[in-house]
Scaffold this motif. Structure first.
Motif, PDB file in Angstrom:
ATOM      1  N   ALA A  57     -11.567   4.468  -3.416  1.00 31.00           N
ATOM      2  CA  ALA A  57     -10.358   5.057  -2.769  1.00 31.00           C
ATOM      3  C   ALA A  57      -9.900   4.759  -1.282  1.00 31.00           C
ATOM      4  O   ALA A  57      -8.778   4.648  -0.975  1.00 31.00           O
ATOM      5  CB  ALA A  57     -10.814   6.692  -2.886  1.00 31.00           C
TER       6      ALA A  57
ATOM      7  N   ASP B  60      -7.033   0.965   1.727  1.00 26.67           N
ATOM      8  CA  ASP B  60      -7.440   0.262   3.341  1.00 26.67           C
ATOM      9  C   ASP B  60      -7.603   1.267   4.307  1.00 26.67           C
ATOM     10  O   ASP B  60      -7.431   0.946   5.347  1.00 26.67           O
ATOM     11  CB  ASP B  60      -6.247  -0.792   3.438  1.00 26.67           C
ATOM     12  CG  ASP B  60      -4.892   0.175   3.730  1.00 26.67           C
ATOM     13  OD1 ASP B  60      -4.599   1.260   3.558  1.00 26.67           O
ATOM     14  OD2 ASP B  60      -3.961  -0.681   4.139  1.00 26.67           O
TER      15      ASP B  60
ATOM     16  N   VAL C  80     -13.326   9.101   9.143  1.00 27.17           N
ATOM     17  CA  VAL C  80     -13.048  10.019   7.960  1.00 27.17           C
ATOM     18  C   VAL C  80     -13.937   9.711   6.810  1.00 27.17           C
ATOM     19  O   VAL C  80     -13.610  10.404   5.788  1.00 27.17           O
ATOM     20  CB  VAL C  80     -11.561   9.549   7.671  1.00 27.17           C
ATOM     21  CG1 VAL C  80     -10.590   9.840   8.676  1.00 27.17           C
ATOM     22  CG2 VAL C  80     -11.420   8.176   7.249  1.00 27.17           C
TER      23      VAL C  80
ATOM     24  N   PHE D 216     -13.093  15.989   4.931  1.00 28.49           N
ATOM     25  CA  PHE D 216     -11.886  15.605   5.050  1.00 28.49           C
ATOM     26  C   PHE D 216     -11.113  16.958   5.721  1.00 28.49           C
ATOM     27  O   PHE D 216     -11.247  17.990   5.186  1.00 28.49           O
ATOM     28  CB  PHE D 216     -10.915  15.114   4.002  1.00 28.49           C
ATOM     29  CG  PHE D 216     -11.508  13.849   3.246  1.00 28.49           C
ATOM     30  CD1 PHE D 216     -12.083  12.979   3.904  1.00 28.49           C
ATOM     31  CD2 PHE D 216     -11.402  13.830   1.991  1.00 28.49           C
ATOM     32  CE1 PHE D 216     -12.488  11.735   3.428  1.00 28.49           C
ATOM     33  CE2 PHE D 216     -11.638  12.265   1.355  1.00 28.49           C
ATOM     34  CZ  PHE D 216     -12.195  11.411   1.924  1.00 28.49           C
TER      35      PHE D 216
ATOM     36  N   SER E 286      -7.418  13.994   8.481  1.00 30.10           N
ATOM     37  CA  SER E 286      -8.231  12.709   8.480  1.00 30.10           C
ATOM     38  C   SER E 286      -7.118  11.582   7.582  1.00 30.10           C
ATOM     39  O   SER E 286      -7.294  10.458   8.004  1.00 30.10           O
ATOM     40  CB  SER E 286      -9.406  13.218   7.613  1.00 30.10           C
ATOM     41  OG  SER E 286     -10.111  14.105   8.011  1.00 30.10           O
ATOM     42  N   CYS E 287      -6.683  11.903   6.753  1.00 31.32           N
ATOM     43  CA  CYS E 287      -5.828  11.168   5.805  1.00 31.32           C
ATOM     44  C   CYS E 287      -4.383  10.890   6.428  1.00 31.32           C
ATOM     45  O   CYS E 287      -3.757   9.787   6.416  1.00 31.32           O
ATOM     46  CB  CYS E 287      -5.745  11.666   4.408  1.00 31.32           C
ATOM     47  SG  CYS E 287      -7.224  11.558   3.425  1.00 31.32           S
TER      48      CYS E 287
ATOM     49  N   GLN F 163      -4.482  10.474  10.914  1.00 29.46           N
ATOM     50  CA  GLN F 163      -5.562   9.412  11.357  1.00 29.46           C
ATOM     51  C   GLN F 163      -5.430   8.208  10.388  1.00 29.46           C
ATOM     52  O   GLN F 163      -5.450   7.042  10.843  1.00 29.46           O
ATOM     53  CB  GLN F 163      -7.273   9.925  11.005  1.00 29.46           C
ATOM     54  CG  GLN F 163      -8.197   9.150  12.040  1.00 29.46           C
ATOM     55  CD  GLN F 163      -9.447  10.048  12.118  1.00 29.46           C
ATOM     56  OE1 GLN F 163      -9.761  11.323  11.765  1.00 29.46           O
ATOM     57  NE2 GLN F 163     -10.473   9.383  12.242  1.00 29.46           N
ATOM     58  N   SER F 164      -5.021   8.416   9.200  1.00 31.45           N
ATOM     59  CA  SER F 164      -5.018   7.424   8.249  1.00 31.45           C
ATOM     60  C   SER F 164      -3.219   7.063   7.616  1.00 31.45           C
ATOM     61  O   SER F 164      -3.283   6.418   6.603  1.00 31.45           O
ATOM     62  CB  SER F 164      -6.049   7.312   6.994  1.00 31.45           C
ATOM     63  OG  SER F 164      -7.041   7.702   7.455  1.00 31.45           O
TER      64      SER F 164
ATOM     65  N   LYS G 116      -1.624   4.377   5.381  1.00 31.37           N
ATOM     66  CA  LYS G 116      -2.714   3.507   4.879  1.00 31.37           C
ATOM     67  C   LYS G 116      -2.638   4.062   3.417  1.00 31.37           C
ATOM     68  O   LYS G 116      -2.001   5.111   2.829  1.00 31.37           O
ATOM     69  CB  LYS G 116      -4.150   3.664   5.504  1.00 31.37           C
ATOM     70  CG  LYS G 116      -3.994   3.061   6.861  1.00 31.37           C
ATOM     71  CD  LYS G 116      -5.353   3.003   7.287  1.00 31.37           C
ATOM     72  CE  LYS G 116      -5.192   2.252   8.779  1.00 31.37           C
ATOM     73  NZ  LYS G 116      -6.748   1.975   9.435  1.00 31.37           N
ATOM     74  N   ARG G 117      -3.472   3.263   2.508  1.00 25.96           N
ATOM     75  CA  ARG G 117      -3.605   3.646   0.978  1.00 25.96           C
ATOM     76  C   ARG G 117      -4.930   4.123   0.440  1.00 25.96           C
ATOM     77  O   ARG G 117      -5.856   3.557   1.002  1.00 25.96           O
ATOM     78  CB  ARG G 117      -3.143   2.394   0.174  1.00 25.96           C
ATOM     79  CG  ARG G 117      -1.843   2.127   0.430  1.00 25.96           C
ATOM     80  CD  ARG G 117      -1.502   0.782  -0.525  1.00 25.96           C
ATOM     81  NE  ARG G 117      -0.213   0.343  -0.212  1.00 25.96           N
ATOM     82  CZ  ARG G 117       0.872   0.488  -0.969  1.00 25.96           C
ATOM     83  NH1 ARG G 117       0.649   1.500  -2.097  1.00 25.96           N
ATOM     84  NH2 ARG G 117       2.089   0.254  -0.844  1.00 25.96           N
ATOM     85  N   TYR G 118      -4.745   5.258  -0.079  1.00 23.28           N
ATOM     86  CA  TYR G 118      -5.934   6.129  -0.616  1.00 23.28           C
ATOM     87  C   TYR G 118      -5.911   5.454  -2.071  1.00 23.28           C
ATOM     88  O   TYR G 118      -5.060   6.043  -3.017  1.00 23.28           O
ATOM     89  CB  TYR G 118      -5.716   7.609  -0.437  1.00 23.28           C
ATOM     90  CG  TYR G 118      -7.076   8.424  -1.093  1.00 23.28           C
ATOM     91  CD1 TYR G 118      -8.045   8.421  -0.341  1.00 23.28           C
ATOM     92  CD2 TYR G 118      -6.913   8.540  -2.495  1.00 23.28           C
ATOM     93  CE1 TYR G 118      -9.176   9.218  -0.996  1.00 23.28           C
ATOM     94  CE2 TYR G 118      -7.927   9.578  -3.106  1.00 23.28           C
ATOM     95  CZ  TYR G 118      -8.995   9.788  -2.176  1.00 23.28           C
ATOM     96  OH  TYR G 118     -10.164  10.566  -2.932  1.00 23.28           O
ATOM     97  N   GLY G 119      -6.655   4.715  -2.524  1.00 22.01           N
ATOM     98  CA  GLY G 119      -6.480   3.929  -3.670  1.00 22.01           C
ATOM     99  C   GLY G 119      -5.204   3.258  -3.610  1.00 22.01           C
ATOM    100  O   GLY G 119      -5.108   2.352  -2.725  1.00 22.01           O
ATOM    101  N   ASP G 120      -4.173   3.354  -4.341  1.00 25.63           N
ATOM    102  CA  ASP G 120      -2.984   2.564  -4.562  1.00 25.63           C
ATOM    103  C   ASP G 120      -1.721   3.388  -3.943  1.00 25.63           C
ATOM    104  O   ASP G 120      -0.596   3.260  -3.826  1.00 25.63           O
ATOM    105  CB  ASP G 120      -2.445   2.230  -5.899  1.00 25.63           C
ATOM    106  CG  ASP G 120      -3.349   1.039  -6.190  1.00 25.63           C
ATOM    107  OD1 ASP G 120      -3.786   0.184  -5.533  1.00 25.63           O
ATOM    108  OD2 ASP G 120      -3.630   1.081  -7.697  1.00 25.63           O
TER     109      ASP G 120
ATOM    110  N   LEU H 219      -0.433   7.185   2.146  1.00 26.62           N
ATOM    111  CA  LEU H 219      -0.464   8.294   2.742  1.00 26.62           C
ATOM    112  C   LEU H 219       0.740   8.821   3.632  1.00 26.62           C
ATOM    113  O   LEU H 219       1.014   7.978   4.539  1.00 26.62           O
ATOM    114  CB  LEU H 219      -1.848   8.620   3.436  1.00 26.62           C
ATOM    115  CG  LEU H 219      -3.187   8.276   2.640  1.00 26.62           C
ATOM    116  CD1 LEU H 219      -4.140   7.997   3.296  1.00 26.62           C
ATOM    117  CD2 LEU H 219      -3.183   9.519   1.854  1.00 26.62           C
TER     118      LEU H 219
END
Lengths: 112, 279
Positions: free
Chosen positions: A38, A53, A86, B192, B196-197, B200-201, B204-208, B211
């Motif tokens: 993931a 990523d 994270v 999390f 966090s996702c 912070q992220s 970006k990609r969580y899997g495909d 976010l």
């Protein structure tokens, strides 16, 4: 007879090794386990491909530079090295047990 | 079973801890909080235009952005179903439309609202059920896509393009702050926080999946997935499950406060409704 046993032992060793790899790959993608896929990408041909990523790409060279102990710690509780990360503390929060973490470490060390 | 118990207990303990902290710490004023988050996103994505955040995750995903245009009418069926429920007459000849100013036109951009009498954050879904209660009608399940989801899709469709304008009066700052804390507190087995996702992220990609960022995250609901409306709080519950936390119920104080916080962050963004997402 001795020759046949040697062949059988070799075949078993290969099969066990392959099973361990498959199991680690399974841990790598399972939503109730590591699900590393993931957040991280694998080198081409080394497993499932995504565009994830959030975390860095897991190249074998980088994994081997981290070493077995470093990888084990990174998976068990990455917040020790970086409280802001994270990445989940897979060991500390009992998502993965010690044996599963070892399998993942071996899988990562064997990546191209 | 043990893992489920562990997750549930863990989430409840953390939630209680957040509530205790809520009474002990100074409040962060809403506008500086918004400015700080906006500045951080601007540093991360200097080329992203402010209005693009209203696209949610599609702001960071050109393929999804193109697909949105192809599925621009994805919400039509839900909106139509919502319109019928909105205008359906009660036994007293009133309707949901009669409970709201201007029949419900151009109100959705002001929700959630703080109700000083109830001392609670009121979402559109809660306001709908308050109306039904006043008129002695059976209430809708706030988590049901076919009824409440359709109604929310319709009411929001009546405010398309309106700038989101959620107010946080002084009496509601504690609710905003509680939403902010919940958003930034790590929860569940995966440790999390929402942030966090999504901060912070962000992008970006969580899997495909790209976010979404906190700014713009509350603009485009309900999303339409598999032809069904998915409301913001239902999506929050999916996230909580991914985090390994016991999800708060739709309509709970916790999710209402997070929605209040998030929608305030989207103030000034154009309201959208019925954004298509892959099923």
């Amino acid at each position: 007879m001795r020759h046949d046993l040697a062949i059988l032992a070799f075949a078993c060793a290969v099969a066990t090794g392959t099973q361990a790899q498959v199991a680690a790959r399974d841990l790598f993608v399972r939503a109730d386990k590591g699900q590393c896929i993931a957040c991280h990408q694998l080198p081409e041909g080394a497993g499932a491909a995504t565009r994830a990523d959030i975390g860095p790409r897991l190249d074998g060279g980088r994994m081997r530079a981290l070493g077995k102990a470093g990888l084990r710690q990174s998976i068990a509780d990455p917040t020790v090295a970086n409280p802001d990360t994270v990445m989940p503390p897979f060991g500390r929060h009992r998502i993965l047990d010690a044996g599963e973490i070892e399998r993942l470490v071996e899988f990562l060390l064997a990546l191209p | 079973m043990n893992a489920r118990l562990h997750r549930g207990t863990f989430a409840r303990l953390l939630s209680a801890w957040v509530c205790v902290l809520g009474g002990a710490q100074a409040l962060a004023a809403p506008e500086p909080v918004k400015k700080e988050i906006a500045a951080r996103l601007e540093r991360q994505y200097p080329d992203l235009k402010g209005a693009d955040y209203a696209l949610g995750s599609a702001a960071f995903d050109t393929e999804l952005r193109a697909a949105l245009e192809e599925h621009a009418n994805a919400a039509a069926e839900s909106i139509e179903a919502g319109r019928a429920l909105w205008n359906a007459k009660f036994r007293d000849a009133k309707s949901l439309a009669s409970c709201f100013p201007n029949g419900g036109r151009r109100i959705a951009q002001n929700y959630p609202q703080y109700d000083a009498g109830l001392k609670r954050v009121v979402t559109i879904a809660m306001a709908v059920n308050q109306c039904l209660k006043v008129h002695k009608q059976p209430l809708y399940d706030p988590a049901d896509p076919a009824t409440m989801g359709a109604i929310v899709a319709y009411v929001r469709s009546l405010a398309l393009g309106q700038r989101i304008a959620v107010r946080v009066p002084a009496a509601a700052e504690e609710k905003f702050e509680q939403g902010r804390r919940l958003y930034f507190t790590r929860l569940g087995q995966r440790n999390f926080a929402c942030a966090s996702c999504h901060l912070q992220s962000a992008g970006k990609r969580y899997g495909d999946v790209a976010l979404s960022a906190p700014i713009g995250q509350a603009t485009h609901w309900p999303e339409i997935r598999g032809a069904k409306p998915v409301m913001l709080q239902a999506r929050m519950r999916e996230c909580l499950e991914l985090m390994g936390a016991a999800p708060f119920p739709v309509g709970s104080e916790e999710l209402n406060q997070i929605e209040f916080f998030l929608t305030y962050l989207s103030n000034g963004q154009p309201l959208k409704a019925g954004a298509w997402r892959p099923g």
